[in-house]
Design an enzyme around this catalytic site. Sequence first.
Site, PDB file in Angstrom:
ATOM      1  N   ASP A 152      10.763 -19.972  -0.922  1.00 15.80           N
ATOM      2  CA  ASP A 152       9.920 -20.337  -0.829  1.00 15.80           C
ATOM      3  C   ASP A 152       9.898 -22.148  -0.517  1.00 15.80           C
ATOM      4  O   ASP A 152       8.952 -22.789  -0.385  1.00 15.80           O
ATOM      5  CB  ASP A 152       8.334 -19.950  -0.798  1.00 15.80           C
ATOM      6  CG  ASP A 152       8.803 -18.248  -0.678  1.00 15.80           C
ATOM      7  OD1 ASP A 152       8.744 -17.731   0.423  1.00 15.80           O
ATOM      8  OD2 ASP A 152       8.440 -17.419  -2.102  1.00 15.80           O
ATOM      9  N   HIS A 159       9.326 -17.037  -4.324  1.00 12.35           N
ATOM     10  CA  HIS A 159      10.142 -16.775  -4.083  1.00 12.35           C
ATOM     11  C   HIS A 159      11.386 -17.976  -4.819  1.00 12.35           C
ATOM     12  O   HIS A 159       9.993 -19.401  -4.001  1.00 12.35           O
ATOM     13  CB  HIS A 159      10.446 -16.315  -2.881  1.00 12.35           C
ATOM     14  CG  HIS A 159      10.600 -14.546  -2.652  1.00 12.35           C
ATOM     15  ND1 HIS A 159       8.658 -14.700  -2.066  1.00 12.35           N
ATOM     16  CD2 HIS A 159      10.456 -13.413  -3.027  1.00 12.35           C
ATOM     17  CE1 HIS A 159       8.689 -13.635  -1.605  1.00 12.35           C
ATOM     18  NE2 HIS A 159       9.473 -12.742  -2.434  1.00 12.35           N
TER      19      HIS A 159
HETATM   20  C1  XLS Z   1       8.884  -7.092   1.162  1.00 10.12           C
HETATM   21  C2  XLS Z   1       7.814  -7.802  -0.198  1.00 10.12           C
HETATM   22  C3  XLS Z   1       8.420  -8.979  -0.739  1.00 10.12           C
HETATM   23  C4  XLS Z   1       8.143  -8.733  -1.994  1.00 10.12           C
HETATM   24  C5  XLS Z   1       8.845  -9.695  -2.953  1.00 10.12           C
HETATM   25  O1  XLS Z   1       7.843  -6.455   1.561  1.00 10.12           O
HETATM   26  O2  XLS Z   1       6.575  -7.247  -0.239  1.00 10.12           O
HETATM   27  O3  XLS Z   1       7.364  -9.823  -0.724  1.00 10.12           O
HETATM   28  O4  XLS Z   1       6.763  -8.445  -2.686  1.00 10.12           O
HETATM   29  O5  XLS Z   1       9.836  -9.871  -2.593  1.00 10.12           O
END
Ligand code: XLS
Length: 437
Positions: free
Chosen positions: A103, A100
Amino acid sequence: MALFPDISTIRYEGPKSTNPLSFRHYNPDEVIEGKSMRDHFRFSVAYWHSFRGTGSDPFGPGCAHRPWEDGTDSVEMAIKRVRVAFEFMEKLGVPFYCFHDRDVAPEGKTLAETNANLDRVVAVLKEEQQRTGIKLLWGTANLFSNARYMHGAATSCNADAFAFAAAQVKKALEVTHELGGVNYVFWGGREGYSNLWNTDLKRELDHLARFFHLAVDYKKQIGFTGQFLIEPKPKEPTVHQYDFDAAACAAFLRTYGLINDFKLNIEANHATLAGHTMMHELAYASAYGLLGSIDANRGDLLLGWDTDQFPTDLYLTTGCMLVILGQGGLAPGGVNFDAKVRRESFEPVDLFHAHIGGMDAFAHGLKIAARIRADGVLRDFVKQRYQSWDGGIGQQIEQGKAGFVELEKYMLEKGNAAPNVSGRQEMLENLINRYFG
Ligand code: XLS
Ligand code: CA
Ligand code: CA
Protein backbone atom coordinates in the site's frame (compact mmCIF):
# COMPACT_ATOMS: atom_id res chain seq x y z
CA MET A 1 0.83 21.46 2.80
CA ALA A 2 -2.91 21.58 3.49
CA LEU A 3 -4.53 18.87 1.42
CA PHE A 4 -7.82 19.03 3.26
CA PRO A 5 -7.91 22.85 3.36
CA ASP A 6 -11.59 23.17 4.22
CA ILE A 7 -11.49 20.79 7.14
CA SER A 8 -10.20 21.62 10.58
CA THR A 9 -9.53 19.20 13.41
CA ILE A 10 -12.61 17.15 14.25
CA ARG A 11 -13.78 17.89 17.78
CA TYR A 12 -16.13 16.34 20.29
CA GLU A 13 -19.27 18.50 20.46
CA GLY A 14 -21.61 16.20 22.37
CA PRO A 15 -24.77 14.25 21.45
CA LYS A 16 -26.80 17.37 20.64
CA SER A 17 -24.42 18.61 17.96
CA THR A 18 -25.76 18.76 14.41
CA ASN A 19 -22.35 19.47 12.89
CA PRO A 20 -21.62 16.44 10.67
CA LEU A 21 -17.89 17.08 11.01
CA SER A 22 -17.85 16.63 14.78
CA PHE A 23 -17.97 13.74 17.22
CA ARG A 24 -21.19 13.34 19.12
CA HIS A 25 -19.96 10.45 21.28
CA TYR A 26 -16.23 9.91 20.78
CA ASN A 27 -14.63 12.07 23.44
CA PRO A 28 -11.05 10.77 23.70
CA ASP A 29 -10.50 11.98 27.26
CA GLU A 30 -13.82 10.75 28.68
CA VAL A 31 -13.23 7.97 31.19
CA ILE A 32 -15.46 4.89 31.17
CA GLU A 33 -14.81 1.92 33.46
CA GLY A 34 -11.59 3.59 34.56
CA LYS A 35 -10.10 4.07 31.10
CA SER A 36 -10.21 6.89 28.55
CA MET A 37 -12.06 6.34 25.29
CA ARG A 38 -8.76 6.87 23.50
CA ASP A 39 -7.31 3.86 25.32
CA HIS A 40 -10.42 1.70 25.05
CA PHE A 41 -10.41 1.84 21.26
CA ARG A 42 -6.93 2.63 20.00
CA PHE A 43 -8.61 3.59 16.71
CA SER A 44 -6.68 3.02 13.53
CA VAL A 45 -7.05 4.04 9.87
CA ALA A 46 -6.44 1.37 7.21
CA TYR A 47 -4.05 2.83 4.65
CA TRP A 48 -5.17 0.51 1.85
CA HIS A 49 -8.83 1.47 1.79
CA SER A 50 -8.56 5.15 2.60
CA PHE A 51 -5.45 6.01 0.61
CA ARG A 52 -5.22 3.37 -2.11
CA GLY A 53 -8.90 2.71 -2.67
CA THR A 54 -10.15 4.22 -5.92
CA GLY A 55 -13.75 3.04 -5.91
CA SER A 56 -13.14 0.52 -8.68
CA ASP A 57 -15.34 -2.57 -8.80
CA PRO A 58 -15.72 -5.48 -11.26
CA PHE A 59 -18.00 -3.29 -13.38
CA GLY A 60 -15.96 -0.15 -13.69
CA PRO A 61 -12.70 1.65 -12.91
CA GLY A 62 -12.03 3.92 -9.98
CA CYS A 63 -13.90 7.21 -9.84
CA ALA A 64 -12.81 8.58 -6.46
CA HIS A 65 -11.78 12.23 -6.51
CA ARG A 66 -8.36 12.39 -4.87
CA PRO A 67 -6.83 15.73 -5.93
CA TRP A 68 -3.40 14.89 -4.53
CA GLU A 69 -2.93 11.86 -6.85
CA ASP A 70 -0.83 12.47 -9.99
CA GLY A 71 -1.86 9.25 -11.72
CA THR A 72 1.55 7.56 -11.29
CA ASP A 73 2.61 4.69 -9.07
CA SER A 74 5.97 6.33 -8.36
CA VAL A 75 7.90 6.53 -5.11
CA GLU A 76 7.48 10.32 -5.24
CA MET A 77 3.71 9.90 -5.34
CA ALA A 78 3.91 7.35 -2.51
CA ILE A 79 5.80 9.87 -0.37
CA LYS A 80 3.34 12.66 -1.11
CA ARG A 81 0.50 10.29 -0.21
CA VAL A 82 2.07 9.65 3.21
CA ARG A 83 1.86 13.40 3.94
CA VAL A 84 -1.79 13.40 2.92
CA ALA A 85 -2.59 10.35 5.04
CA PHE A 86 -0.99 11.87 8.12
CA GLU A 87 -2.76 15.18 7.64
CA PHE A 88 -6.01 13.25 7.43
CA MET A 89 -5.29 11.17 10.53
CA GLU A 90 -4.14 14.20 12.48
CA LYS A 91 -7.33 16.10 11.70
CA LEU A 92 -9.42 13.05 12.54
CA GLY A 93 -7.57 12.51 15.82
CA VAL A 94 -6.80 8.80 15.50
CA PRO A 95 -3.80 7.50 17.41
CA PHE A 96 -2.92 4.61 15.03
CA TYR A 97 -2.78 3.40 11.42
CA CYS A 98 -2.15 0.07 9.63
CA PHE A 99 -0.67 -0.77 6.24
CA HIS A 100 0.39 -3.52 3.86
CA ASP A 101 3.90 -3.18 2.44
CA ARG A 102 2.49 -2.68 -1.06
CA ASP A 103 0.00 0.00 0.00
CA VAL A 104 2.71 2.40 1.00
CA ALA A 105 5.36 1.81 -1.68
CA PRO A 106 5.30 0.53 -5.27
CA GLU A 107 6.69 -2.85 -6.23
CA GLY A 108 9.85 -2.70 -8.38
CA LYS A 109 11.11 -5.11 -11.02
CA THR A 110 13.14 -7.15 -8.53
CA LEU A 111 12.88 -7.84 -4.82
CA ALA A 112 15.92 -5.61 -4.19
CA GLU A 113 14.32 -2.71 -6.05
CA THR A 114 11.04 -3.24 -4.22
CA ASN A 115 12.77 -3.24 -0.83
CA ALA A 116 14.63 -0.04 -1.73
CA ASN A 117 11.34 1.65 -2.67
CA LEU A 118 9.85 0.58 0.63
CA ASP A 119 12.83 1.89 2.59
CA ARG A 120 12.46 5.34 1.04
CA VAL A 121 8.79 5.57 1.98
CA VAL A 122 9.32 4.08 5.45
CA ALA A 123 11.75 6.91 6.23
CA VAL A 124 8.92 9.36 5.53
CA LEU A 125 6.39 7.32 7.53
CA LYS A 126 8.80 7.48 10.44
CA GLU A 127 9.22 11.22 10.08
CA GLU A 128 5.44 11.74 10.01
CA GLN A 129 4.96 9.42 13.00
CA GLN A 130 7.44 11.50 14.95
CA ARG A 131 5.87 14.78 13.84
CA THR A 132 2.31 13.76 14.77
CA GLY A 133 2.70 11.13 17.49
CA ILE A 134 0.52 8.77 15.44
CA LYS A 135 1.70 5.17 15.85
CA LEU A 136 1.63 1.97 13.83
CA LEU A 137 -0.98 -0.49 15.17
CA TRP A 138 0.13 -3.18 12.75
CA GLY A 139 2.00 -3.83 9.59
CA THR A 140 1.39 -6.68 7.16
CA ALA A 141 2.56 -8.00 3.80
CA ASN A 142 0.38 -8.18 0.71
CA LEU A 143 0.83 -11.82 -0.34
CA PHE A 144 -2.14 -11.93 -2.68
CA SER A 145 -2.12 -9.22 -5.38
CA ASN A 146 0.94 -10.12 -7.43
CA ALA A 147 0.43 -12.90 -10.02
CA ARG A 148 3.19 -14.97 -8.40
CA TYR A 149 0.69 -15.67 -5.62
CA MET A 150 -2.07 -16.98 -7.89
CA HIS A 151 -1.90 -20.39 -6.15
CA GLY A 152 -1.34 -18.89 -2.71
CA ALA A 153 1.85 -17.80 -0.94
CA ALA A 154 2.82 -20.10 1.96
CA THR A 155 0.37 -22.71 0.58
CA SER A 156 1.39 -22.42 -3.08
CA CYS A 157 2.28 -25.53 -5.09
CA ASN A 158 5.26 -23.44 -6.28
CA ALA A 159 8.05 -23.49 -3.67
CA ASP A 160 9.44 -20.25 -5.11
CA ALA A 161 6.22 -18.45 -4.21
CA PHE A 162 6.75 -19.61 -0.60
CA ALA A 163 10.35 -18.38 -0.72
CA PHE A 164 9.36 -14.99 -2.13
CA ALA A 165 6.61 -14.64 0.48
CA ALA A 166 9.13 -15.45 3.22
CA ALA A 167 11.49 -12.76 1.94
CA GLN A 168 8.60 -10.31 1.76
CA VAL A 169 7.40 -11.02 5.31
CA LYS A 170 10.97 -10.81 6.59
CA LYS A 171 11.20 -7.29 5.19
CA ALA A 172 7.69 -6.35 6.39
CA LEU A 173 8.61 -7.49 9.91
CA GLU A 174 11.79 -5.43 9.84
CA VAL A 175 9.88 -2.38 8.68
CA THR A 176 7.12 -2.86 11.27
CA HIS A 177 9.80 -3.19 13.93
CA GLU A 178 11.60 -0.09 12.68
CA LEU A 179 8.37 1.92 12.86
CA GLY A 180 7.60 0.71 16.40
CA GLY A 181 4.55 -1.31 15.29
CA VAL A 182 2.80 -2.96 18.25
CA ASN A 183 1.31 -5.88 16.27
CA TYR A 184 1.85 -7.71 13.00
CA VAL A 185 -1.04 -9.27 11.06
CA PHE A 186 -1.19 -12.33 8.84
CA TRP A 187 -4.29 -12.45 6.71
CA GLY A 188 -4.41 -15.61 4.61
CA GLY A 189 -4.83 -13.87 1.24
CA ARG A 190 -5.00 -16.75 -1.23
CA GLU A 191 -4.11 -19.38 1.40
CA GLY A 192 -6.93 -21.74 0.56
CA TYR A 193 -8.13 -23.58 -2.50
CA SER A 194 -10.82 -23.60 -5.13
CA ASN A 195 -11.11 -27.33 -5.71
CA LEU A 196 -9.65 -30.52 -4.27
CA TRP A 197 -8.89 -32.22 -7.62
CA ASN A 198 -5.64 -30.28 -7.88
CA THR A 199 -4.91 -29.71 -4.18
CA ASP A 200 -2.83 -31.54 -1.56
CA LEU A 201 -4.64 -30.06 1.44
CA LYS A 202 -2.52 -31.68 4.15
CA ARG A 203 0.74 -30.60 2.52
CA GLU A 204 -0.53 -27.02 2.16
CA LEU A 205 -1.53 -26.85 5.84
CA ASP A 206 1.90 -28.18 6.83
CA HIS A 207 3.54 -25.50 4.69
CA LEU A 208 1.39 -22.78 6.22
CA ALA A 209 2.46 -23.89 9.69
CA ARG A 210 6.09 -24.00 8.60
CA PHE A 211 5.78 -20.44 7.35
CA PHE A 212 4.39 -19.24 10.68
CA HIS A 213 7.15 -21.02 12.60
CA LEU A 214 9.74 -19.30 10.41
CA ALA A 215 8.08 -15.96 11.12
CA VAL A 216 8.16 -16.62 14.89
CA ASP A 217 11.85 -17.55 14.65
CA TYR A 218 12.66 -14.38 12.76
CA LYS A 219 10.62 -12.23 15.11
CA LYS A 220 12.78 -13.47 17.98
CA GLN A 221 15.95 -13.04 15.94
CA ILE A 222 15.33 -9.32 15.37
CA GLY A 223 13.87 -8.69 18.83
CA PHE A 224 10.44 -7.66 17.58
CA THR A 225 8.08 -7.83 20.56
CA GLY A 226 4.81 -6.89 18.82
CA GLN A 227 1.89 -9.31 18.97
CA PHE A 228 1.43 -11.68 16.00
CA LEU A 229 -2.18 -11.84 14.84
CA ILE A 230 -3.91 -14.16 12.39
CA GLU A 231 -7.02 -12.77 10.72
CA PRO A 232 -9.71 -15.39 10.02
CA LYS A 233 -11.75 -15.21 6.81
CA PRO A 234 -13.86 -18.04 5.38
CA LYS A 235 -13.95 -17.28 1.65
CA GLU A 236 -12.93 -14.71 -0.95
CA PRO A 237 -10.66 -14.85 -2.82
CA THR A 238 -10.57 -18.66 -2.57
CA VAL A 239 -13.67 -20.78 -2.04
CA HIS A 240 -12.15 -22.49 1.00
CA GLN A 241 -9.82 -20.32 3.06
CA TYR A 242 -7.74 -22.23 5.63
CA ASP A 243 -8.25 -19.55 8.31
CA PHE A 244 -12.03 -19.97 8.09
CA ASP A 245 -13.04 -18.59 11.49
CA ALA A 246 -11.79 -18.24 15.07
CA ALA A 247 -12.45 -21.92 15.79
CA ALA A 248 -10.54 -23.14 12.70
CA CYS A 249 -7.62 -20.84 13.51
CA ALA A 250 -7.51 -22.00 17.13
CA ALA A 251 -7.45 -25.65 16.04
CA PHE A 252 -4.73 -24.98 13.48
CA LEU A 253 -2.55 -23.02 15.92
CA ARG A 254 -2.90 -25.71 18.58
CA THR A 255 -2.25 -28.58 16.17
CA TYR A 256 0.99 -27.04 14.95
CA GLY A 257 2.35 -25.82 18.30
CA LEU A 258 1.78 -22.14 17.52
CA ILE A 259 -0.96 -21.34 20.04
CA ASN A 260 1.28 -19.29 22.36
CA ASP A 261 2.73 -17.14 19.60
CA PHE A 262 -0.41 -15.83 17.98
CA LYS A 263 -3.69 -14.13 18.76
CA LEU A 264 -6.50 -13.30 16.39
CA ASN A 265 -7.54 -10.14 14.58
CA ILE A 266 -11.30 -10.55 14.20
CA GLU A 267 -13.12 -8.72 11.39
CA ALA A 268 -16.88 -8.16 11.46
CA ASN A 269 -17.42 -8.73 7.74
CA HIS A 270 -15.42 -11.96 7.86
CA ALA A 271 -17.47 -13.18 10.82
CA THR A 272 -20.71 -12.76 8.88
CA LEU A 273 -19.23 -14.37 5.76
CA ALA A 274 -18.50 -17.39 7.97
CA GLY A 275 -22.15 -17.53 9.03
CA HIS A 276 -21.41 -16.11 12.47
CA THR A 277 -22.05 -12.83 14.17
CA MET A 278 -19.12 -10.61 15.11
CA MET A 279 -20.09 -11.10 18.75
CA HIS A 280 -19.84 -14.89 18.35
CA GLU A 281 -16.36 -14.64 16.85
CA LEU A 282 -15.22 -12.24 19.56
CA ALA A 283 -16.67 -14.34 22.36
CA TYR A 284 -15.13 -17.52 20.92
CA ALA A 285 -11.69 -15.97 20.47
CA SER A 286 -11.86 -14.37 23.91
CA ALA A 287 -12.88 -17.63 25.59
CA TYR A 288 -9.64 -19.20 24.30
CA GLY A 289 -7.55 -16.17 25.29
CA LEU A 290 -6.99 -15.41 21.61
CA LEU A 291 -8.80 -12.11 21.08
CA GLY A 292 -6.03 -9.69 20.13
CA SER A 293 -7.45 -6.95 17.92
CA ILE A 294 -10.40 -6.15 15.68
CA ASP A 295 -11.04 -4.95 12.14
CA ALA A 296 -14.11 -2.78 12.51
CA ASN A 297 -16.47 -2.82 9.57
CA ARG A 298 -19.66 -4.55 8.44
CA GLY A 299 -20.95 -6.41 5.41
CA ASP A 300 -24.27 -6.09 3.66
CA LEU A 301 -26.32 -9.16 4.45
CA LEU A 302 -28.32 -8.65 1.25
CA LEU A 303 -25.18 -8.95 -0.86
CA GLY A 304 -23.16 -11.60 0.94
CA TRP A 305 -19.62 -10.61 -0.02
CA ASP A 306 -16.86 -8.64 1.64
CA THR A 307 -18.22 -5.11 1.23
CA ASP A 308 -16.06 -3.64 4.03
CA GLN A 309 -18.52 -0.89 4.98
CA PHE A 310 -18.02 1.43 7.90
CA PRO A 311 -19.81 0.21 11.06
CA THR A 312 -22.77 2.32 12.15
CA ASP A 313 -25.02 -0.27 13.81
CA LEU A 314 -25.20 0.29 17.58
CA TYR A 315 -26.24 -3.30 18.27
CA LEU A 316 -23.06 -4.43 16.54
CA THR A 317 -20.77 -2.00 18.37
CA THR A 318 -22.46 -2.59 21.74
CA GLY A 319 -22.03 -6.35 21.30
CA CYS A 320 -18.36 -5.86 20.43
CA MET A 321 -17.78 -3.64 23.45
CA LEU A 322 -19.52 -6.06 25.82
CA VAL A 323 -17.04 -8.77 24.87
CA ILE A 324 -14.05 -6.42 24.80
CA LEU A 325 -14.88 -4.91 28.21
CA GLY A 326 -15.48 -8.44 29.47
CA GLN A 327 -11.88 -9.39 28.76
CA GLY A 328 -10.45 -6.11 30.08
CA GLY A 329 -9.59 -4.48 26.73
CA LEU A 330 -7.72 -5.11 23.51
CA ALA A 331 -4.29 -3.54 24.03
CA PRO A 332 -1.81 -3.92 22.42
CA GLY A 333 -4.50 -4.48 19.78
CA GLY A 334 -7.01 -1.87 18.75
CA VAL A 335 -9.98 -1.03 16.57
CA ASN A 336 -8.85 -0.72 12.96
CA PHE A 337 -11.31 0.60 10.37
CA ASP A 338 -10.77 -1.96 7.64
CA ALA A 339 -13.53 -0.22 5.75
CA LYS A 340 -13.99 1.77 2.59
CA VAL A 341 -16.33 4.52 1.50
CA ARG A 342 -18.93 3.54 -1.09
CA ARG A 343 -18.07 4.15 -4.75
CA GLU A 344 -20.74 6.83 -4.85
CA SER A 345 -19.09 8.69 -1.93
CA PHE A 346 -16.23 9.89 -4.08
CA GLU A 347 -15.16 13.16 -2.43
CA PRO A 348 -12.29 13.43 0.10
CA VAL A 349 -14.65 14.75 2.80
CA ASP A 350 -16.47 11.40 2.67
CA LEU A 351 -13.40 9.82 4.25
CA PHE A 352 -14.03 12.04 7.27
CA HIS A 353 -17.76 11.32 7.45
CA ALA A 354 -17.06 7.57 7.25
CA HIS A 355 -14.49 7.49 10.05
CA ILE A 356 -16.42 9.90 12.26
CA GLY A 357 -19.46 7.63 11.94
CA GLY A 358 -17.48 4.51 12.82
CA MET A 359 -15.75 6.13 15.78
CA ASP A 360 -19.00 7.56 17.11
CA ALA A 361 -20.82 4.23 16.69
CA PHE A 362 -18.12 2.52 18.76
CA ALA A 363 -18.09 5.27 21.39
CA HIS A 364 -21.87 5.16 21.66
CA GLY A 365 -21.73 1.34 21.85
CA LEU A 366 -19.14 1.58 24.61
CA LYS A 367 -21.40 3.83 26.68
CA ILE A 368 -24.34 1.47 26.25
CA ALA A 369 -22.24 -1.61 27.01
CA ALA A 370 -20.87 0.04 30.16
CA ARG A 371 -24.41 0.83 31.34
CA ILE A 372 -25.54 -2.73 30.72
CA ARG A 373 -22.58 -3.98 32.70
CA ALA A 374 -23.10 -1.47 35.53
CA ASP A 375 -26.73 -2.53 35.93
CA GLY A 376 -25.62 -6.13 36.10
CA VAL A 377 -29.01 -7.48 34.99
CA LEU A 378 -27.60 -9.57 32.15
CA ARG A 379 -24.72 -10.82 34.25
CA ASP A 380 -27.08 -11.77 37.09
CA PHE A 381 -29.43 -13.54 34.71
CA VAL A 382 -26.67 -15.63 33.20
CA LYS A 383 -25.25 -16.43 36.62
CA GLN A 384 -28.66 -17.53 37.81
CA ARG A 385 -29.20 -19.61 34.66
CA TYR A 386 -26.16 -21.74 35.48
CA GLN A 387 -26.75 -22.01 39.22
CA SER A 388 -27.10 -25.80 39.06
CA TRP A 389 -23.33 -25.84 38.49
CA ASP A 390 -22.50 -23.81 41.61
CA GLY A 391 -23.15 -26.63 44.05
CA GLY A 392 -24.31 -30.24 44.22
CA ILE A 393 -23.76 -32.56 41.28
CA GLY A 394 -22.86 -29.72 38.88
CA GLN A 395 -20.00 -28.63 41.09
CA GLN A 396 -18.80 -32.22 41.43
CA ILE A 397 -18.72 -32.59 37.62
CA GLU A 398 -16.83 -29.32 37.17
CA GLN A 399 -14.33 -30.31 39.85
CA GLY A 400 -13.75 -33.70 38.24
CA LYS A 401 -15.20 -35.54 41.24
CA ALA A 402 -17.99 -37.34 39.39
CA GLY A 403 -17.49 -39.86 36.54
CA PHE A 404 -20.06 -41.83 34.57
CA VAL A 405 -20.47 -44.36 37.41
CA GLU A 406 -21.22 -41.67 40.00
CA LEU A 407 -23.50 -39.82 37.58
CA GLU A 408 -25.48 -42.97 36.85
CA LYS A 409 -25.82 -43.68 40.57
CA TYR A 410 -26.97 -40.09 41.17
CA MET A 411 -29.61 -40.30 38.44
CA LEU A 412 -30.80 -43.78 39.42
CA GLU A 413 -31.44 -42.46 42.91
CA LYS A 414 -33.02 -39.23 41.70
CA GLY A 415 -35.14 -40.87 39.00
CA ASN A 416 -35.18 -37.95 36.56
CA ALA A 417 -33.51 -34.61 35.84
CA ALA A 418 -34.74 -31.45 37.58
CA PRO A 419 -37.21 -29.47 35.43
CA ASN A 420 -35.78 -26.83 33.08
CA VAL A 421 -36.47 -23.11 33.38
CA SER A 422 -37.14 -20.67 30.55
CA GLY A 423 -34.23 -19.02 28.75
CA ARG A 424 -36.34 -15.81 28.54
CA GLN A 425 -34.76 -14.74 25.27
CA GLU A 426 -37.56 -12.32 24.36
CA MET A 427 -37.57 -10.74 27.80
CA LEU A 428 -33.82 -10.18 27.55
CA GLU A 429 -34.09 -8.75 24.04
CA ASN A 430 -36.66 -6.29 25.35
CA LEU A 431 -34.41 -5.48 28.25
CA ILE A 432 -31.43 -4.77 25.96
CA ASN A 433 -33.64 -2.49 23.84
CA ARG A 434 -34.27 -0.33 26.90
CA TYR A 435 -30.62 0.78 26.79
CA PHE A 436 -31.03 2.06 23.25
CA GLY A 437 -33.98 4.30 24.11
C1 XLS B 1 -9.12 -8.78 3.43
C2 XLS B 1 -8.53 -8.51 4.72
C3 XLS B 1 -7.24 -7.71 4.67
C4 XLS B 1 -6.49 -7.82 5.97
C5 XLS B 1 -5.08 -7.37 5.89
O1 XLS B 1 -10.27 -9.18 3.31
O2 XLS B 1 -9.50 -7.90 5.52
O3 XLS B 1 -7.48 -6.38 4.32
O4 XLS B 1 -7.12 -7.11 7.00
O5 XLS B 1 -4.37 -8.06 4.93
CA1 CA C 1 -9.30 -7.13 7.58
CA1 CA D 1 -12.58 -7.62 4.66
